[in-house]
Design a protein around this motif. Structure first.
Motif, mmCIF file in Angstrom:
data_model
loop_
_atom_site.group_PDB
_atom_site.id
_atom_site.type_symbol
_atom_site.label_atom_id
_atom_site.label_comp_id
_atom_site.label_asym_id
_atom_site.label_seq_id
_atom_site.Cartn_x
_atom_site.Cartn_y
_atom_site.Cartn_z
ATOM 1 N N ALA A 215 0.819 -1.215 0.000
ATOM 2 C CA ALA A 215 0.000 0.000 0.000
ATOM 3 C C ALA A 215 0.854 1.266 0.000
ATOM 4 C CB ALA A 215 -0.932 -0.001 1.192
ATOM 5 N N ASN A 216 1.987 1.246 0.655
ATOM 6 C CA ASN A 216 2.828 2.440 0.691
ATOM 7 C C ASN A 216 3.817 2.468 -0.476
ATOM 8 O OD1 ASN A 216 4.792 0.599 1.370
ATOM 9 N ND2 ASN A 216 5.265 1.497 3.346
ATOM 10 N N SER A 217 3.624 1.605 -1.432
ATOM 11 C CA SER A 217 4.382 1.497 -2.674
ATOM 12 C C SER A 217 5.873 1.271 -2.469
ATOM 13 C CB SER A 217 4.161 2.716 -3.560
ATOM 14 O OG SER A 217 4.946 3.774 -3.160
ATOM 15 N N ARG A 218 6.232 0.645 -1.424
ATOM 16 C CA ARG A 218 7.625 0.267 -1.227
ATOM 17 C C ARG A 218 7.736 -1.224 -1.487
ATOM 18 N NH1 ARG A 218 10.558 3.869 2.946
ATOM 19 N NH2 ARG A 218 9.416 5.776 2.667
ATOM 20 N N VAL A 219 8.688 -1.588 -2.276
ATOM 21 C CA VAL A 219 8.880 -2.976 -2.641
ATOM 22 C C VAL A 219 10.194 -3.441 -2.032
ATOM 23 C CG1 VAL A 219 9.178 -4.562 -4.558
ATOM 24 C CG2 VAL A 219 7.698 -2.603 -4.813
ATOM 25 N N ARG A 220 10.170 -4.607 -1.437
ATOM 26 C CA ARG A 220 11.389 -5.162 -0.889
ATOM 27 C C ARG A 220 11.942 -6.139 -1.923
ATOM 28 N NH1 ARG A 220 13.446 -4.249 3.886
ATOM 29 N NH2 ARG A 220 11.720 -3.375 5.015
ATOM 30 N N SER A 221 13.127 -5.836 -2.414
ATOM 31 C CA SER A 221 13.749 -6.670 -3.425
ATOM 32 C C SER A 221 15.153 -7.013 -2.937
ATOM 33 C CB SER A 221 13.811 -5.919 -4.742
ATOM 34 O OG SER A 221 14.552 -6.641 -5.678
ATOM 35 N N ALA A 222 15.378 -8.272 -2.680
ATOM 36 C CA ALA A 222 16.679 -8.745 -2.204
ATOM 37 C C ALA A 222 17.152 -7.919 -1.009
ATOM 38 C CB ALA A 222 17.698 -8.698 -3.334
ATOM 39 N N GLY B 69 18.529 3.597 3.430
ATOM 40 C CA GLY B 69 17.808 2.333 3.417
ATOM 41 C C GLY B 69 16.786 2.163 2.314
ATOM 42 N N VAL B 70 16.754 3.094 1.355
ATOM 43 C CA VAL B 70 15.746 3.037 0.296
ATOM 44 C C VAL B 70 16.406 3.358 -1.041
ATOM 45 C CG1 VAL B 70 13.622 4.087 -0.603
ATOM 46 C CG2 VAL B 70 13.911 3.812 1.849
ATOM 47 N N LEU B 71 16.051 2.621 -2.061
ATOM 48 C CA LEU B 71 16.432 2.981 -3.424
ATOM 49 C C LEU B 71 15.246 3.760 -3.980
ATOM 50 C CD1 LEU B 71 18.122 2.915 -5.994
ATOM 51 C CD2 LEU B 71 17.087 0.699 -6.516
ATOM 52 N N ALA B 72 15.377 5.084 -4.076
ATOM 53 C CA ALA B 72 14.297 5.937 -4.574
ATOM 54 C C ALA B 72 14.570 6.281 -6.031
ATOM 55 C CB ALA B 72 14.190 7.195 -3.730
ATOM 56 N N LEU B 73 13.634 5.916 -6.894
ATOM 57 C CA LEU B 73 13.743 6.200 -8.321
ATOM 58 C C LEU B 73 12.629 7.157 -8.723
ATOM 59 C CD1 LEU B 73 14.392 2.593 -9.644
ATOM 60 C CD2 LEU B 73 16.085 4.402 -9.273
ATOM 61 N N ARG B 74 12.997 8.324 -9.240
ATOM 62 C CA ARG B 74 12.027 9.337 -9.671
ATOM 63 C C ARG B 74 11.981 9.325 -11.199
ATOM 64 N NH1 ARG B 74 9.673 13.419 -7.104
ATOM 65 N NH2 ARG B 74 11.038 13.092 -5.299
ATOM 66 N N PHE B 75 10.816 9.004 -11.751
ATOM 67 C CA PHE B 75 10.604 9.000 -13.194
ATOM 68 C C PHE B 75 10.065 10.371 -13.577
ATOM 69 C CE2 PHE B 75 10.924 4.647 -12.124
ATOM 70 C CZ PHE B 75 11.320 3.975 -13.268
ATOM 71 N N PRO C 297 4.342 18.574 -9.602
ATOM 72 C CA PRO C 297 3.333 17.527 -9.406
ATOM 73 C C PRO C 297 4.033 16.166 -9.347
ATOM 74 C CG PRO C 297 2.663 19.041 -11.136
ATOM 75 C CD PRO C 297 4.074 19.377 -10.793
ATOM 76 N N SER C 298 3.876 15.477 -8.224
ATOM 77 C CA SER C 298 4.564 14.205 -7.995
ATOM 78 C C SER C 298 3.669 13.263 -7.220
ATOM 79 C CB SER C 298 5.849 14.423 -7.184
ATOM 80 O OG SER C 298 6.735 15.278 -7.847
ATOM 81 N N ALA C 299 3.904 11.968 -7.411
ATOM 82 C CA ALA C 299 3.165 10.950 -6.668
ATOM 83 C C ALA C 299 3.981 9.669 -6.627
ATOM 84 C CB ALA C 299 1.811 10.673 -7.315
ATOM 85 N N THR C 300 3.776 8.918 -5.575
ATOM 86 C CA THR C 300 4.392 7.613 -5.464
ATOM 87 C C THR C 300 3.521 6.617 -6.229
ATOM 88 O OG1 THR C 300 5.236 8.220 -3.311
ATOM 89 C CG2 THR C 300 5.207 5.890 -3.820
ATOM 90 N N ALA C 301 4.143 5.793 -7.049
ATOM 91 C CA ALA C 301 3.398 4.797 -7.834
ATOM 92 C C ALA C 301 2.867 3.725 -6.894
ATOM 93 C CB ALA C 301 4.303 4.194 -8.896
ATOM 94 N N GLU C 302 1.550 3.573 -6.874
ATOM 95 C CA GLU C 302 0.927 2.584 -5.997
ATOM 96 C C GLU C 302 0.232 1.472 -6.768
ATOM 97 O OE1 GLU C 302 -1.481 4.711 -3.216
ATOM 98 O OE2 GLU C 302 0.272 5.556 -2.213
ATOM 99 N N GLU C 303 -0.360 1.823 -7.901
ATOM 100 C CA GLU C 303 -0.988 0.793 -8.732
ATOM 101 C C GLU C 303 -0.933 1.245 -10.185
ATOM 102 O OE1 GLU C 303 -5.666 1.608 -8.691
ATOM 103 O OE2 GLU C 303 -4.875 1.051 -6.734
ATOM 104 N N VAL D 25 9.179 4.033 -5.987
ATOM 105 C CA VAL D 25 9.031 4.564 -7.339
ATOM 106 C C VAL D 25 8.138 5.801 -7.283
ATOM 107 C CG1 VAL D 25 8.190 4.072 -9.657
ATOM 108 C CG2 VAL D 25 9.333 2.275 -8.344
ATOM 109 N N ILE D 26 8.657 6.913 -7.808
ATOM 110 C CA ILE D 26 7.956 8.195 -7.768
ATOM 111 C C ILE D 26 7.827 8.714 -9.198
ATOM 112 C CG2 ILE D 26 8.044 10.553 -6.823
ATOM 113 C CD1 ILE D 26 10.346 9.194 -4.955
ATOM 114 N N THR D 27 6.678 9.281 -9.525
ATOM 115 C CA THR D 27 6.528 9.939 -10.826
ATOM 116 C C THR D 27 6.446 11.441 -10.588
ATOM 117 O OG1 THR D 27 4.111 9.870 -10.859
ATOM 118 C CG2 THR D 27 5.266 7.992 -11.802
#
Length: 184
Positions: free
Chosen positions: A10-17, A92-98, A52-58, A23-25
Motif C-alpha cells: 500500500a505504501n508502494s515500497r517494494v522489498r527486493s533482495a 535504506g531506500v532505493l528511490a527512483l524518480r521517473f 506535481p509528484s506521486a508515489t506509484a501505488e498501482e 518509485v515516484i513519478t
C-alpha cells in the motif's frame, strides 16, 4: 495452486533482495516559458511548493503520472514523454524518480487532491526565487529538477544524485547540511 501476490504494498515500497525500492513519478509541465507547481495544503511541508509528484501505488509509472497530473492540478495531460530517471539518495531506500515532460490542455476541473492547496504557473525567475527562499519541499530530486529548469538545462536521461553535491537552493552549501531535511 497458490496464487502469487502483487509485491507492491500500500505504501508502494517494494522489498527486493533486502532493499526497499520507492518509485515516484514527477511531471515537468511547461507552457509558454512557465512551469506548473503545486503547493501542499497540510502536513509537515504545508505551504511549500513542488512539482506535481506521486508515489506509484498501482498501475504503470506512465498511468500514475497521467492520473496524478489531473488529480493534483486539474489539467488533463495531452501527451507526455519520459525524459529522465533520477536515483535519489535516501537511507535504506532505493528511490527512483521517473520524470515526465507533460503537455496539458486547458484546465477542466478543480484540484481533487486534498493534499494540494493550489497550483500556479511560475517563470524561471520565480522558480529561482522560490528555491532561494527555500519554499520548495526539501527533496534533492525535486530541487535539482527545479534548479535545472530555472537555468534552462535539459534533463539527463539518467541522473544519480548524491547528498554531498551543492544544494540546489543556491546557497553554495552542501545539500545534507543545508536543505537536506529528507536525508535523515
Amino acid at each position: 495452486m497458490a496464487r502469487r501476490v502483487n509485491s507492491f504494498r500500500a505504501n508502494s515500497r517494494v522489498r527486493s533482495a533486502g532493499q526497499v525500492v520507492r518509485v515516484i513519478t514527477t511531471a515537468l509541465v511547461e507552457r509558454d516559458g512557465y512551469l506548473l507547481l503545486t503547493q501542499l495544503a497540510a502536513g509537515r511541508f504545508a505551504g511549500f511548493w513542488l512539482l506535481p509528484s506521486a508515489t506509484a501505488e498501482e498501475g504503470t509509472v506512465e498511468q500514475t503520472s497521467l492520473r496524478m497530473v489531473w488529480e493534483r492540478t486539474g489539467y488533463p495531460v495531452l501527451e507526455q514523454q519520459l525524459v529522465s530517471v533520477i536515483e535519489e539518495p535516501k537511507p535504506g531506500v532505493l528511490a527512483l524518480r521517473f520524470l515526465f515532460r507533460s503537455r496539458v490542455g486547458e484546465r477542466d476541473a478543480a484540484v481533487s487532491d486534498p493534499e494540494i492547496a493550489q497550483t500556479r504557473w511560475f517563470s524561471r525567475a520565480a522558480v529561482r526565487e522560490v528555491l532561494a527562499e527555500r519554499d520548495v519541499v526539501p527533496n534533492l530530486g525535486v530541487m535539482s529538477v527545479l534548479r535545472a529548469w530555472a537555468e534552462g538545462a535539459t534533463p539527463r536521461p539518467l541522473e544519480l544524485l548524491v547528498e554531498d553535491t551543492p544544494c540546489p537552493c543556491g546557497t553554495g552549501f552542501g545539500y545534507r547540511g543545508c536543505c537536506g531535511w529528507d536525508a535523515r
